[in-house]
Design a protein around this motif. Structure first.
Motif, PDB file in Angstrom:
ATOM      1  N   GLU A 148      12.758  -7.375  -0.728  1.00  0.00           N
ATOM      2  CA  GLU A 148      12.539  -6.165   0.071  1.00  0.00           C
ATOM      3  C   GLU A 148      13.547  -6.220   1.215  1.00  0.00           C
ATOM      4  N   THR A 160      12.809  -5.076   4.541  1.00  0.00           N
ATOM      5  CA  THR A 160      12.231  -4.924   5.876  1.00  0.00           C
ATOM      6  C   THR A 160      12.477  -6.124   6.804  1.00  0.00           C
ATOM      7  N   GLU A 203       8.554 -10.289 -11.214  1.00  0.00           N
ATOM      8  CA  GLU A 203       7.251  -9.670 -11.486  1.00  0.00           C
ATOM      9  C   GLU A 203       6.817  -9.977 -12.906  1.00  0.00           C
ATOM     10  N   GLY A 234       6.904   0.281 -15.297  1.00  0.00           N
ATOM     11  CA  GLY A 234       7.147   0.718 -13.926  1.00  0.00           C
ATOM     12  C   GLY A 234       7.512  -0.410 -12.982  1.00  0.00           C
ATOM     13  N   ARG A 235       7.371  -1.645 -13.424  1.00  0.00           N
ATOM     14  CA  ARG A 235       7.722  -2.792 -12.577  1.00  0.00           C
ATOM     15  C   ARG A 235       8.839  -3.565 -13.252  1.00  0.00           C
ATOM     16  N   GLN A 267      15.630   0.400  -4.314  1.00  0.00           N
ATOM     17  CA  GLN A 267      14.619   0.846  -3.364  1.00  0.00           C
ATOM     18  C   GLN A 267      15.311   1.566  -2.213  1.00  0.00           C
ATOM     19  N   ASP A 270      13.162   3.682   8.047  1.00  0.00           N
ATOM     20  CA  ASP A 270      12.352   3.061   9.101  1.00  0.00           C
ATOM     21  C   ASP A 270      12.736   3.604  10.465  1.00  0.00           C
ATOM     22  N   LEU A 325       1.671  -6.437   1.869  1.00  0.00           N
ATOM     23  CA  LEU A 325       2.593  -7.229   2.693  1.00  0.00           C
ATOM     24  C   LEU A 325       1.915  -7.625   3.998  1.00  0.00           C
ATOM     25  N   TYR A 329       2.921  -8.035   7.108  1.00  0.00           N
ATOM     26  CA  TYR A 329       3.316  -7.653   8.466  1.00  0.00           C
ATOM     27  C   TYR A 329       2.757  -6.324   8.986  1.00  0.00           C
ATOM     28  N   ALA A 337       2.196   3.832  -8.230  1.00  0.00           N
ATOM     29  CA  ALA A 337       2.697   3.971  -6.854  1.00  0.00           C
ATOM     30  C   ALA A 337       4.177   4.337  -6.871  1.00  0.00           C
ATOM     31  N   LEU A 338       4.529   5.338  -6.081  1.00  0.00           N
ATOM     32  CA  LEU A 338       5.920   5.779  -5.978  1.00  0.00           C
ATOM     33  C   LEU A 338       6.589   5.178  -4.747  1.00  0.00           C
ATOM     34  N   GLY A 387       5.588   3.057  -0.668  1.00  0.00           N
ATOM     35  CA  GLY A 387       4.573   2.488   0.211  1.00  0.00           C
ATOM     36  C   GLY A 387       5.181   2.112   1.545  1.00  0.00           C
ATOM     37  N   GLY A 388       4.359   2.127   2.571  1.00  0.00           N
ATOM     38  CA  GLY A 388       4.886   1.742   3.874  1.00  0.00           C
ATOM     39  C   GLY A 388       3.813   1.715   4.925  1.00  0.00           C
ATOM     40  N   TYR A 392       4.560  -1.658  11.434  1.00  0.00           N
ATOM     41  CA  TYR A 392       4.628  -3.129  11.548  1.00  0.00           C
ATOM     42  C   TYR A 392       5.192  -3.472  12.919  1.00  0.00           C
ATOM     43  N   GLY A 424       7.825   2.372   8.682  1.00  0.00           N
ATOM     44  CA  GLY A 424       8.771   2.774   7.641  1.00  0.00           C
ATOM     45  C   GLY A 424       8.150   2.746   6.269  1.00  0.00           C
ATOM     46  N   VAL A 477      12.325   3.270 -10.052  1.00  0.00           N
ATOM     47  CA  VAL A 477      11.794   3.179 -11.413  1.00  0.00           C
ATOM     48  C   VAL A 477      10.663   4.182 -11.629  1.00  0.00           C
TER      49      VAL A 477
HETATM   50  P1  HAM Z   1       6.380  -2.260  -1.506  1.00  0.00           P
HETATM   51  O1  HAM Z   1       5.088  -1.541  -1.607  1.00  0.00           O
HETATM   52  O2  HAM Z   1       6.408  -3.683  -1.916  1.00  0.00           O
HETATM   53  O3  HAM Z   1       6.860  -2.109   0.004  1.00  0.00           O
HETATM   54  O4  HAM Z   1       7.460  -1.465  -2.339  1.00  0.00           O
HETATM   55  C1  HAM Z   1       7.662  -0.090  -2.130  1.00  0.00           C
HETATM   56  C2  HAM Z   1       7.972   0.602  -3.449  1.00  0.00           C
HETATM   57  O5  HAM Z   1       9.032  -0.073  -4.124  1.00  0.00           O
HETATM   58  C3  HAM Z   1       6.818   0.602  -4.453  1.00  0.00           C
HETATM   59  O6  HAM Z   1       5.916   1.647  -4.209  1.00  0.00           O
HETATM   60  C4  HAM Z   1       7.583   0.804  -5.758  1.00  0.00           C
HETATM   61  O7  HAM Z   1       7.961   2.179  -5.913  1.00  0.00           O
HETATM   62  C5  HAM Z   1       8.856   0.022  -5.530  1.00  0.00           C
HETATM   63  N1  HAM Z   1       8.750  -1.312  -6.134  1.00  0.00           N
HETATM   64  C6  HAM Z   1       8.264  -2.436  -5.596  1.00  0.00           C
HETATM   65  N2  HAM Z   1       8.344  -3.460  -6.470  1.00  0.00           N
HETATM   66  C7  HAM Z   1       8.888  -2.961  -7.608  1.00  0.00           C
HETATM   67  C8  HAM Z   1       9.248  -3.499  -8.885  1.00  0.00           C
HETATM   68  N3  HAM Z   1       9.084  -4.780  -9.179  1.00  0.00           N
HETATM   69  N4  HAM Z   1       9.791  -2.678  -9.807  1.00  0.00           N
HETATM   70  C9  HAM Z   1       9.980  -1.368  -9.526  1.00  0.00           C
HETATM   71  N5  HAM Z   1       9.691  -0.809  -8.355  1.00  0.00           N
HETATM   72  C10 HAM Z   1       9.144  -1.585  -7.391  1.00  0.00           C
HETATM   73  C11 HAM Z   1       7.987  -2.691   0.518  1.00  0.00           C
HETATM   74  O8  HAM Z   1       8.829  -3.214  -0.141  1.00  0.00           O
HETATM   75  C12 HAM Z   1       8.132  -2.522   2.024  1.00  0.00           C
HETATM   76  N6  HAM Z   1       9.244  -3.385   2.474  1.00  0.00           N
HETATM   77  C13 HAM Z   1       8.346  -1.069   2.349  1.00  0.00           C
HETATM   78  C14 HAM Z   1       8.515  -0.804   3.806  1.00  0.00           C
HETATM   79  C15 HAM Z   1       9.657  -0.417   4.451  1.00  0.00           C
HETATM   80  N7  HAM Z   1       7.581  -0.942   4.737  1.00  0.00           N
HETATM   81  C16 HAM Z   1       8.074  -0.643   5.921  1.00  0.00           C
HETATM   82  N8  HAM Z   1       9.351  -0.316   5.759  1.00  0.00           N
END
Ligand code: HAM
Length: 440
Positions: free
Chosen positions: A79, A81, A111, A116-117, A123, A127, A281, A283, A300-301, A303-304, A307, A323, A329
């Motif tokens: 990620e 962040t 994963e 979808g994963r 991504q 933020d 997550l 934080y 899920a499309l 998320g945030g 923090y 953010g 995907v």
């Molecule tokens: P996250 O919920 O882990 O948040 O990921 C956000 C989005 O990234 C998910 O809803 C999904 O669309 C996509 N995603 C995550 N993992 C996968 C995967 N293995 N394959 C395909 N798509 C995936 C974060 O990552 C936080 N850092 C978001 C954030 C930014 N929060 C604050 N600022």
């Protein structure tokens, strides 16, 4: 010889797939810029501890990690962040606030294989740092909604479920959960929709061990809380559970104010009150949200959430932040499902047809001049007859064929054929604005 395959969870983008991805990312960039966000990019490889200490348990188990040749423990970013928090924290004094930044890049998570994963996915992150008021939460949620609406998606396709870690912490504190167990209990609540009742009970027992709080009683209240869909009921339930705690009505006021702001931004109709959203997550501190598709698989499309402690935890002057991250995907799968998947069109606008091989140099001059004017131009690399060249012009998707032939050159001109309309005309070869004379 054995043939090599791509690794599980990694994609290769052939030009058609690349054109679709490119269209997706270009749309996100345009929306983020329309909101006044600036693009940045963190490194792909980081020190392992940046993620093991800051992202939380789930991501820890999914890291692509290794020891590099300099004996450093490193990880591919799962990620962006934590890297963003470091980049902003390190230059906090010099960066204009509020910091409104976005980034688009590939992230890597080992994963379990499921639809979808993937293990490598793009991504889009946006933020705001340096602003603690809910005005920033509203701006971020609005950008999230518009980053899906830009493709023609609407309320019939997705919803944003809005939860609140602040209310969870207030509630859990008054139920006797101490600070040391808080993150553990929150991550169990995050699993509520994903695991069986028995598994949940076991996880909650483990998270509460030694605290004297009853897992069964707590789970019953949690199950009631996550069913609530109105701010009013949420307030009533929590005031009854935490009597006399002034922080509850004050937080409910924030909820109402946030929904009001979202109304001003025209996106309140996409929002559902939903304390079932806690986020995995570690934080997150305040409002948290997730966008789900409500057609097809319901995945899920994006998320945030807020923090506010991450920058401080990295050793910098604390700075509030909020953010989201949105993956390519699930969004492209949804667009395909509802027939809204589009591609960027980078096909050549003009195909230069070379009348005979001894005119190649004159033809190249036309090619060069058009390209210098910003036109996308292709031409045959091999000698070929007219028929073959016109076929190729069609195949590459060109709109105009520009014929450089002896008769036309002798008349100081080139012939143009609009391949869509079959309209033909000549253009003086010496024209100083060849492009606009041809593309008409
Ligand atoms: P996250 O919920 O882990 O948040 O990921 C956000 C989005 O990234 C998910 O809803 C999904 O669309 C996509 N995603 C995550 N993992 C996968 C995967 N293995 N394959 C395909 N798509 C995936 C974060 O990552 C936080 N850092 C978001 C954030 C930014 N929060 C604050 N600022």
């Amino acid at each position: 010889m054995a043939q090599f395959r791509t690794l599980p969870g990694f994609r290769e983008f052939y030009p058609e797939e690349f054109a679709r991805k490119s269209r997706l990312l270009a749309a996100w960039r345009a929306v983020a810029r329309s909101y006044g966000f600036c693009e940045f990019e963190p490194p792909v490889l980081e020190q392992l501890e940046l993620f093991t200490e800051k992202s939380g348990e789930e991501i820890k188990s999914q890291l692509f990690e290794f020891v590099d040749k300099g004996d450093r423990a490193v990880a591919m970013r799962p990620e962006m962040t934590p890297s963003l928090a470091r980049m902003v924290g390190a230059r906090a004094g010099a960066i204009r606030r509020p910091v409104k930044w976005f980034a688009i890049g590939e992230n890597y998570r080992y994963e379990r294989q499921q639809k979808g994963r993937l293990r490598a996915f793009y991504q889009y992150n946006a933020d705001i740092l340096g602003e603690s008021s809910i005005n920033a939460d509203a701006e971020i949620i609005s950008l999230l909604v518009d980053s899906l609406r830009v493709f023609g998606l609407d309320q019939s396709h997705f919803r944003v479920r809005l939860g609140d870690r602040t209310l969870w912490v207030l509630f859990l504190q008054s139920m006797g959960v101490d600070d040391a167990r808080m993150v553990g209990v929150l991550s169990v609540i995050d699993k509520l929709e994903k695991v069986s009742r028995e598994a949940l009970r076991e996880m909650m027992d483990a998270a509460l061990a030694g605290s004297g709080v009853s897992a069964a009683g707590l789970i019953a209240d949690i199950e009631t809380l996550v069913q609530i869909r109105s701010i009013e009921t949420l307030g009533q339930f929590l005031e009854q559970k935490c009597p006399g705690n002034p922080d509850i009505p004050s937080r409910i006021k924030d909820w109402n104010a946030l929904i009001d702001l979202l109304g001003g931004l025209g996106v309140d109709k996409f929002i559902s009150v939903d304390m079932g959203i806690v986020r995995g997550l570690a934080y997150y501190t305040g409002f948290v949200f997730e966008a789900f598709q409500i057609v097809g698989s319901g995945r899920a499309l994006a998320g945030g959430g807020r923090y506010d402690n991450l920058v401080g935890k990295l050793g910098y002057q604390p700075m509030p932040a909020v953010g989201f991250g949105m993956g390519d995907v699930t969004v492209s799968d949804l667009l395909e499902l509802v027939g809204k998947l589009q591609s960027d069109d980078f096909s050549p606008q003009v195909y230069v047809v070379i009348g005979s091989e001894n005119l190649r140099k004159e033809a190249l001059d036309v090619v060069r001049r058009l390209r210098a004017q910003g036109v996308r131009v292709d031409y045959p690399l091999k000698a070929a007859g007219f028929g073959k060249q016109f076929k190729q012009a069609d195949a590459v998707g060109a709109t105009y064929a520009v014929i450089v032939g002896l008769d036309e050159l002798n008349a100081g001109a080139v012939k143009v054929k609009n391949l869509r309309t079959a309209h033909e005309y000549t253009v003086p070869i010496s024209s100083s604005d060849l492009a606009s004379e041809i593309l008409k």
